[in-house]
Each structure stands twice: as structure tokens, then as C-alpha cells.
Design an enzyme around this catalytic site. Structure first.
Site, mmCIF file in Angstrom:
data_model
loop_
_atom_site.group_PDB
_atom_site.id
_atom_site.type_symbol
_atom_site.label_atom_id
_atom_site.label_comp_id
_atom_site.label_asym_id
_atom_site.label_seq_id
_atom_site.Cartn_x
_atom_site.Cartn_y
_atom_site.Cartn_z
ATOM 1 N N LYS A 1 0.830 -1.205 0.000
ATOM 2 C CA LYS A 1 0.000 0.000 0.000
ATOM 3 C C LYS A 1 0.867 1.259 0.000
ATOM 4 O O LYS A 1 1.993 1.253 0.486
ATOM 5 C CB LYS A 1 -0.897 0.017 1.243
ATOM 6 C CG LYS A 1 -1.909 -1.091 1.312
ATOM 7 C CD LYS A 1 -2.828 -0.935 2.524
ATOM 8 C CE LYS A 1 -2.086 -1.009 3.836
ATOM 9 N NZ LYS A 1 -2.992 -0.935 5.002
ATOM 10 N N ARG B 1 -15.961 -1.418 8.241
ATOM 11 C CA ARG B 1 -15.417 -0.637 7.129
ATOM 12 C C ARG B 1 -15.989 -1.118 5.797
ATOM 13 O O ARG B 1 -16.718 -0.389 5.140
ATOM 14 C CB ARG B 1 -13.887 -0.732 7.161
ATOM 15 C CG ARG B 1 -13.180 0.157 6.178
ATOM 16 C CD ARG B 1 -11.708 0.262 6.520
ATOM 17 N NE ARG B 1 -11.000 -1.008 6.408
ATOM 18 C CZ ARG B 1 -9.700 -1.152 6.701
ATOM 19 N NH1 ARG B 1 -9.012 -0.128 7.164
ATOM 20 N NH2 ARG B 1 -9.110 -2.322 6.573
ATOM 21 N N TYR C 1 7.809 32.366 12.250
ATOM 22 C CA TYR C 1 6.629 33.214 12.149
ATOM 23 C C TYR C 1 6.025 33.551 13.511
ATOM 24 O O TYR C 1 6.125 32.784 14.467
ATOM 25 C CB TYR C 1 5.557 32.520 11.308
ATOM 26 C CG TYR C 1 5.853 32.503 9.825
ATOM 27 C CD1 TYR C 1 5.814 33.680 9.073
ATOM 28 C CD2 TYR C 1 6.166 31.315 9.180
ATOM 29 C CE1 TYR C 1 6.084 33.653 7.711
ATOM 30 C CE2 TYR C 1 6.429 31.275 7.821
ATOM 31 C CZ TYR C 1 6.386 32.450 7.086
ATOM 32 O OH TYR C 1 6.652 32.429 5.738
ATOM 33 N N MET D 1 7.092 26.452 5.245
ATOM 34 C CA MET D 1 6.766 25.540 4.163
ATOM 35 C C MET D 1 7.982 24.779 3.664
ATOM 36 O O MET D 1 7.908 23.575 3.386
ATOM 37 C CB MET D 1 6.132 26.309 3.000
ATOM 38 C CG MET D 1 5.720 25.424 1.833
ATOM 39 S SD MET D 1 4.973 26.339 0.470
ATOM 40 C CE MET D 1 3.373 26.742 1.184
#
Length: 371
Positions: A39, A138, A264, A312
Site C-alpha cells: 500500500k 469498514r 513566524y 513551508m
């Protein structure tokens, strides 16, 4: 034209994947088989490079979730059995026919679609009846209700001998709930066989993940479906080693006075003069903003605390007292030598999530370097 220089990257240790696989195979109870789970592009490690390791060790069963993963596994040279480990849309099922994906069926709607594909000569492999067995709620059929049992009988009548397996997925691997779910699943498999023409000996009954395999509990399963154990994200006390490291580089070094703000919003103010390093990784590359004020990176064999809000594309680390640091030095976000490293427990505490989540995120966001 030269290749772009990465700001951050994942180092993938293929030899560790091989070693972890050998350890996992050694834990299999007698009479059971192993399904390697690929996966999320092999938990972020890259299917194209992991599958050859599996083939070298004789693995003949692989689990996927998406069509892209199925195609990547086949393109990597795998010709064995390929299992989808979730329900699929009709479009996904049809598109995966050429890759011979064995699908799960947990509803009469899915059963009717599969029967149409089988009768049309398009589906070349059998299907697996998915049961809830008191677990995930599920995509498995719940046999605890009259309606669930009626639907199961309808599915059995629709597909008959085309059902080649019965499966479930346990929601907990702690001993008491695991024992309860495993016993319930075994009882429901017996019920299915008693209410159909299916023979237990002809079926692949499968349940259990890496955590189930490590639990020490013996359950009724013909096959363990394991992903996390391959990548060393569980139980390193048994010799399993993490197979991914996340690294970046120092891009600037500066001296900043007491009272200077870091990052920040001026949430971090220096309590004294500090020497700081800017490192070229941020939340865009998987260094989550949730790690503010609790992380550290490894630079020249020393752990340097990360200060201030995560940007970022950059973080700031306090390298005061770490000698000879230079622009271009590696900064290890996760990994390192055994003596001093950013360990799995550190990463889990720092990013407040599980290691499979981090590996999948890091491996997909960053270039991968194979060792």
C-alpha cells in the site's frame, strides 16, 4: 543537463527490507503463508524497487489497495497472486482485470457485478468474501444481524464456487479483543461453509497484520497480510530495523542575539545569544507543523533542537556549541547511527502520529535514494 539537487530526500535501505522480511518469515506459524503489503507505494519506499527484494526471497503473494499499485507491482515483474485489501468501485474492478487482482466482496451489489464479469469471461480470478467479524465496520459484511446473514446467503447464491477466500481485518491486536475477534471470525467462517457449498479446505481464509503476527496469539488464518513489519516500524527489539531515513541540508548559518524572534509570529524568542542553522525542509516535504518546539535534527553527530514555527520549506535548528558545522552539511530528520539517532520513538512523539503515516508521507513527498 544535470539532475536537480534535492532539498530533502529519503534514503531507502533495501538490505534492511530484505533482513526484515527474513525475520518476519521466521515468525510465521507452521502452515501459514505471507502476503507482502505494498500500500501507499510500499509505505513510501517505492514499489518498483521493493518488489525485486520480495521476488528474491520467494514471496508469491502481494496485497495492494489501488489500481496504480497493482499495475506497478505487475510492471516490477511480479506474476504471483495479487489481493486488493479493500472494497473497490465497479470502475476500479473492471480496470484491474488485466492485472488479475483478486477482489473483496462484502455486498450483494459487488457480488452481482463480479458475477457479470465472470460470466462475461472477463474476470479470470476468484473473489474473497469480506466479513466484519466485530472489527473495523469498514467494508466487511456483518453477520451479527439477520439482515447481514440474509445478504450473505444472497452473495453465496450469486457467486457460489467463485468464492475462493474469506477475509477480515482486526481492529485491535491487544490480546483480549484480538482473541474475541479471531474466535468470532472462525465461527463466522464455519457458518458460511455450513450455509453454502463451500469447503473450508478449499478456501484461503485470511486475517492478521504485522501486529497480529507479533502478538503471539495463534489465530485461524491461512495467510498473514503484513506491511509495517517489512519496513521496520514495529518492535525493533526483535531485530527489525527502520528502512527509511529522512535527510536535508544546512543552507545557512547565522549568529542571532538574545531577544531575536525565530520563525513566524514571534512565538519563539531567544533567551540568549544563539548560533542557528537554516535547514532546507519544511511542511511541504513532510516535516509537519505539529512538530513545533518538540523536534531535533542530527548534525555532525549532535542533536540540534528545532526552534520556532515550521515554514513551508525550511526549519531552524539551534547548533550553538556544535563545532565545525558548515553550509551543505547533512541534517538527519529521522534515522542515524545506532549510538545517536532520531529514533522511531522520537519521531512518533515529535510528529504525534505513527511511523507508517510518516514513511508514506515522506516517501511520496521526497526524492528517494536507494542504498
Amino acid at each position: 543537463m544535470s539532475e536537480p539537487v534535492p532539498s530533502s530526500w529519503c534514503e531507502i535501505h533495501l538490505d534492511r527490507i530484505s533482513d526484515n522480511l527474513d525475520l518476519a518469515l521466521g515468525l510465521l506459524p507452521e502452515g501459514t503463508t505471507f502476503c507482502a503489503v505494498m500500500k501507499a507505494d510500499a509505505y513510501g519506499h517505492g514499489i518498483a524497487r521493493v518488489v525485486p527484494v520480495l521476488l528474491d526471497r520467494g514471496v508469491t503473494r502481494i496485497g495492494i489497495t489501488s489500481n496504480a499499485e497493482a499495475r506497478a507491482v505487475r510492471d516490477a515483474g511480479f506474476t504471483g497472486r495479487l489481493f486488493r485489501l479493500r472494497a473497490a468501485t465497479p470502475e476500479e474492478t473492471e480496470a484491474a482485470l488485466t492485472d488479475r487482482v483478486e477482489e473483496q466482496v462484502g455486498s450483494i451489489l459487488a457480488a452481482r457485478q463480479m458475477r457479470a464479469l465472470i460470466e462475461g469471461g472477463r474476470a479470470q480470478v476468484g473473489v474473497h468474501l469480506a466479513l466484519n467479524a466485530g472489527s473495523m465496520s469498514r467494508d466487511g459484511l456483518d453477520l451479527a444481524t439477520d439482515e447481514g446473514r440474509r445478504e450473505c446467503r444472497a452473495i453465496l447464491a450469486e457467486l457460489g464456487a467463485h468464492i475462493i477466500g474469506i477475509c477480515t481485518h482486526f481492529s485491535s491486536n491487544d490480546p483480549p479483543p484480538l482473541r474475541h475477534s479471531a474466535d468470532l471470525f472462525a465461527d463466522q467462517v464455519t457458518w458460511v461453509c455450513a450455509n453454502s457449498g463451500l469447503n473450508r479446505a478449499d478456501l484461503l481464509v485470511h486475517a492478521g497484520s504485522s501486529l497480529t503476527l507479533l502478538s503471539g496469539q495463534r489465530i485461524e488464518t491461512d495467510m498473514y497480510r503484513c506491511g509495517a513489519i517489512l519496513y521496520g516500524v514495529l518492535n525493533d527489539g526483535q531485530g527489525f530495523r527502520p528502512t527509511m531515513e529522512l535527510k536535508s541540508r544546512v543552507v545557512h548559518i547565522g549568529d542571532y542575539p538574545k531577544g531575536a524572534a525565530v520563525g513566524y509570529d514571534r512565538e519563539c524568542l531567544l533567551s540568549r545569544d544563539r548560533r542557528l542553522a537554516c535547514i532546507s525542509i519544511g511542511y511541504a516535504a513532510g516535516y509537519s507543523r505539529i512538530a513545533q518546539d518538540r523536534g531535533a535534527v542530527l548534525i555532525r553527530g549532535h542533536l540540534a533542537p528545532v526552534l520556532g514555527k515550521v515554514s513551508m520549506n525550511s526549519i531552524v535548528a539551534d547548533m550553538t556549541g556544535i563545532a565545525d558545522v558548515q553550509v551543505g552539511d547533512e541534517a538527519t530528520v529521522f534515522g542515524g547511527e545506532d549510538a545517536l539517532r532520531v529514533a522511531p520513538s522520537d519521531a512518533v512523539a515529535q510528529f504525534r502520529t505513527i511511523l507508517p503515516d510518516l514513511f508514506a508521507d515522506w516517501g511520496i513527498r521526497n526524492p528517494r535514494v536507494y542504498l
